[in-house]
Write a protein that holds these residues in place. Structure first.
Motif, PDB file in Angstrom:
ATOM      1  N   GLU A 101       0.801  -1.226   0.000  1.00 43.86           N
ATOM      2  CA  GLU A 101       0.000   0.000   0.000  1.00 43.86           C
ATOM      3  C   GLU A 101       0.830   1.270   0.000  1.00 43.86           C
ATOM      4  OE1 GLU A 101      -2.980  -0.005   3.061  1.00 43.86           O
ATOM      5  OE2 GLU A 101      -3.195  -2.172   2.898  1.00 43.86           O
ATOM      6  N   VAL A 102       1.952   1.257   0.703  1.00 42.83           N
ATOM      7  CA  VAL A 102       2.755   2.474   0.855  1.00 42.83           C
ATOM      8  C   VAL A 102       4.213   2.175   0.561  1.00 42.83           C
ATOM      9  CG1 VAL A 102       1.220   3.510   2.559  1.00 42.83           C
ATOM     10  CG2 VAL A 102       3.079   2.042   3.319  1.00 42.83           C
ATOM     11  N   GLN A 103       4.929   3.207   0.148  1.00 45.71           N
ATOM     12  CA  GLN A 103       6.369   3.087  -0.075  1.00 45.71           C
ATOM     13  C   GLN A 103       7.053   4.286   0.528  1.00 45.71           C
ATOM     14  OE1 GLN A 103       7.635   2.545  -4.084  1.00 45.71           O
ATOM     15  NE2 GLN A 103       7.425   0.352  -3.917  1.00 45.71           N
ATOM     16  N   PRO A 104       8.198   4.134   1.081  1.00 45.66           N
ATOM     17  CA  PRO A 104       8.899   2.871   1.304  1.00 45.66           C
ATOM     18  C   PRO A 104       8.432   2.203   2.594  1.00 45.66           C
ATOM     19  CG  PRO A 104      10.309   4.694   1.952  1.00 45.66           C
ATOM     20  CD  PRO A 104       9.032   5.289   1.438  1.00 45.66           C
ATOM     21  N   SER A 105       8.177   0.926   2.539  1.00 49.17           N
ATOM     22  CA  SER A 105       7.772   0.141   3.705  1.00 49.17           C
ATOM     23  C   SER A 105       8.972  -0.668   4.177  1.00 49.17           C
ATOM     24  CB  SER A 105       6.623  -0.802   3.357  1.00 49.17           C
ATOM     25  OG  SER A 105       6.460  -1.777   4.368  1.00 49.17           O
ATOM     26  N   ARG A 106       9.449  -0.373   5.367  1.00 52.93           N
ATOM     27  CA  ARG A 106      10.612  -1.065   5.911  1.00 52.93           C
ATOM     28  C   ARG A 106      10.405  -2.576   5.901  1.00 52.93           C
ATOM     29  NH1 ARG A 106      11.489  -3.710  10.314  1.00 52.93           N
ATOM     30  NH2 ARG A 106      13.540  -3.839  11.249  1.00 52.93           N
ATOM     31  N   HIS A 107       9.236  -3.013   6.350  1.00 54.73           N
ATOM     32  CA  HIS A 107       8.962  -4.447   6.442  1.00 54.73           C
ATOM     33  C   HIS A 107       8.950  -5.104   5.061  1.00 54.73           C
ATOM     34  CE1 HIS A 107       8.307  -4.060  10.671  1.00 54.73           C
ATOM     35  NE2 HIS A 107       7.344  -3.168  10.484  1.00 54.73           N
ATOM     36  N   ALA A 108       8.304  -4.471   4.105  1.00 57.57           N
ATOM     37  CA  ALA A 108       8.243  -5.040   2.762  1.00 57.57           C
ATOM     38  C   ALA A 108       9.638  -5.123   2.140  1.00 57.57           C
ATOM     39  CB  ALA A 108       7.319  -4.204   1.883  1.00 57.57           C
ATOM     40  N   ILE A 109      10.464  -4.128   2.367  1.00 59.73           N
ATOM     41  CA  ILE A 109      11.826  -4.127   1.814  1.00 59.73           C
ATOM     42  C   ILE A 109      12.671  -5.205   2.486  1.00 59.73           C
ATOM     43  CG2 ILE A 109      13.961  -2.813   1.616  1.00 59.73           C
ATOM     44  CD1 ILE A 109      12.124  -0.277   1.400  1.00 59.73           C
ATOM     45  N   LEU A 110      12.711  -5.202   3.820  1.00 55.64           N
ATOM     46  CA  LEU A 110      13.585  -6.124   4.543  1.00 55.64           C
ATOM     47  C   LEU A 110      13.152  -7.581   4.440  1.00 55.64           C
ATOM     48  CD1 LEU A 110      14.427  -4.063   7.738  1.00 55.64           C
ATOM     49  CD2 LEU A 110      15.824  -4.423   5.708  1.00 55.64           C
ATOM     50  N   HIS A 111      11.873  -7.826   4.217  1.00 52.76           N
ATOM     51  CA  HIS A 111      11.392  -9.201   4.122  1.00 52.76           C
ATOM     52  C   HIS A 111      11.221  -9.650   2.668  1.00 52.76           C
ATOM     53  CE1 HIS A 111      10.920  -9.656   8.422  1.00 52.76           C
ATOM     54  NE2 HIS A 111      10.344  -8.463   8.448  1.00 52.76           N
ATOM     55  N   GLY A 112      11.760  -8.871   1.740  1.00 56.41           N
ATOM     56  CA  GLY A 112      11.771  -9.282   0.337  1.00 56.41           C
ATOM     57  C   GLY A 112      10.466  -9.140  -0.401  1.00 56.41           C
ATOM     58  N   GLY A 113       9.547  -8.369   0.126  1.00 60.93           N
ATOM     59  CA  GLY A 113       8.255  -8.205  -0.535  1.00 60.93           C
ATOM     60  C   GLY A 113       8.204  -7.057  -1.526  1.00 60.93           C
ATOM     61  N   ASP A 114       9.151  -6.145  -1.452  1.00 63.39           N
ATOM     62  CA  ASP A 114       9.156  -4.979  -2.338  1.00 63.39           C
ATOM     63  C   ASP A 114      10.480  -4.915  -3.078  1.00 63.39           C
ATOM     64  OD1 ASP A 114       8.883  -2.581  -3.633  1.00 63.39           O
ATOM     65  OD2 ASP A 114       8.600  -1.375  -1.833  1.00 63.39           O
ATOM     66  N   TYR A 115      10.406  -5.130  -4.388  1.00 59.83           N
ATOM     67  CA  TYR A 115      11.604  -5.075  -5.220  1.00 59.83           C
ATOM     68  C   TYR A 115      11.728  -3.741  -5.949  1.00 59.83           C
ATOM     69  CZ  TYR A 115      11.540 -10.081  -4.474  1.00 59.83           C
ATOM     70  OH  TYR A 115      11.537 -11.327  -3.905  1.00 59.83           O
ATOM     71  N   ASN A 116      10.724  -2.904  -5.845  1.00 55.84           N
ATOM     72  CA  ASN A 116      10.707  -1.646  -6.602  1.00 55.84           C
ATOM     73  C   ASN A 116      10.904  -0.413  -5.728  1.00 55.84           C
ATOM     74  OD1 ASN A 116      10.091  -2.985  -9.073  1.00 55.84           O
ATOM     75  ND2 ASN A 116       8.016  -3.264  -8.316  1.00 55.84           N
ATOM     76  N   TYR A 117      11.547  -0.586  -4.592  1.00 50.80           N
ATOM     77  CA  TYR A 117      11.711   0.527  -3.664  1.00 50.80           C
ATOM     78  C   TYR A 117      12.875   1.449  -4.010  1.00 50.80           C
ATOM     79  CZ  TYR A 117      15.572  -2.133  -1.723  1.00 50.80           C
ATOM     80  OH  TYR A 117      16.736  -2.808  -1.570  1.00 50.80           O
ATOM     81  N   ALA A 118      13.815   0.961  -4.814  1.00 45.55           N
ATOM     82  CA  ALA A 118      15.045   1.716  -5.082  1.00 45.55           C
ATOM     83  C   ALA A 118      14.817   2.788  -6.140  1.00 45.55           C
ATOM     84  CB  ALA A 118      16.162   0.765  -5.498  1.00 45.55           C
ATOM     85  N   THR A 119      14.133   3.863  -5.735  1.00 47.76           N
ATOM     86  CA  THR A 119      13.902   4.990  -6.638  1.00 47.76           C
ATOM     87  C   THR A 119      14.605   6.222  -6.073  1.00 47.76           C
ATOM     88  OG1 THR A 119      11.907   5.739  -5.484  1.00 47.76           O
ATOM     89  CG2 THR A 119      11.604   4.082  -7.229  1.00 47.76           C
ATOM     90  N   LYS A 120      14.833   7.188  -6.912  1.00 48.44           N
ATOM     91  CA  LYS A 120      15.447   8.438  -6.445  1.00 48.44           C
ATOM     92  C   LYS A 120      14.581   9.100  -5.378  1.00 48.44           C
ATOM     93  CE  LYS A 120      18.082   9.596 -10.555  1.00 48.44           C
ATOM     94  NZ  LYS A 120      18.307  10.566 -11.638  1.00 48.44           N
ATOM     95  N   THR A 121      13.275   9.100  -5.596  1.00 45.90           N
ATOM     96  CA  THR A 121      12.362   9.738  -4.648  1.00 45.90           C
ATOM     97  C   THR A 121      12.437   9.071  -3.277  1.00 45.90           C
ATOM     98  OG1 THR A 121      10.857  10.373  -6.418  1.00 45.90           O
ATOM     99  CG2 THR A 121       9.944  10.308  -4.202  1.00 45.90           C
ATOM    100  N   ASN A 122      12.359   7.743  -3.232  1.00 43.45           N
ATOM    101  CA  ASN A 122      12.446   7.040  -1.954  1.00 43.45           C
ATOM    102  C   ASN A 122      13.803   7.255  -1.297  1.00 43.45           C
ATOM    103  OD1 ASN A 122       9.845   6.041  -1.953  1.00 43.45           O
ATOM    104  ND2 ASN A 122      10.403   4.078  -2.850  1.00 43.45           N
TER     105      ASN A 122
END
Length: 102
Positions: free
Chosen positions: A46-67
């Motif tokens: 639902e939201v980015q950047p989500s610490r839990h989604a990133i650290l647990h491998g659920g979000d692969y699209n977090y690496a943006t300039k904005t984030n």
């Protein structure tokens, strides 16, 4: 540090003033409702950047300039807040020590 400890620590650090809504209030709200938002595997994030989604491998699209900019600026500000708290506590302890010596 466990999540409930982190939330308590951020609350103490950022919500020290009980005045009108401040940047610290907004940052605390952002961190606790966006960054620390829980997620479920194989579900829409639902939201980015989500610490839990990133650290647990659920979000692969977090690496943006904005984030990246959001996180760098937030961490820089938090580091400054923590340094100010440390300096304030150090001054207080020094003053108490000086008072006891006199």
């Amino acid at each position: 540090m466990k999540q409930h400890q982190l939330k308590k620590y951020l609350e103490e650090a950022l919500l020290r003033d009980e005045k009108d809504l401040s940047f610290d209030d907004a940052l605390h709200n952002y961190y606790t409702t966006i960054i620390l938002k829980s997620f479920g595997h194989n579900q829409h994030i639902e939201v980015q950047p989500s610490r839990h989604a990133i650290l647990h491998g659920g979000d692969y699209n977090y690496a943006t300039k904005t984030n990246s900019i959001k996180i760098i600026l937030m961490m820089d500000y938090l580091a400054e807040v923590m340094e100010n708290i440390y300096q304030e506590k150090t001054r207080k302890v020094s003053a108490e020590d000086e008072e006891r010596r006199n």
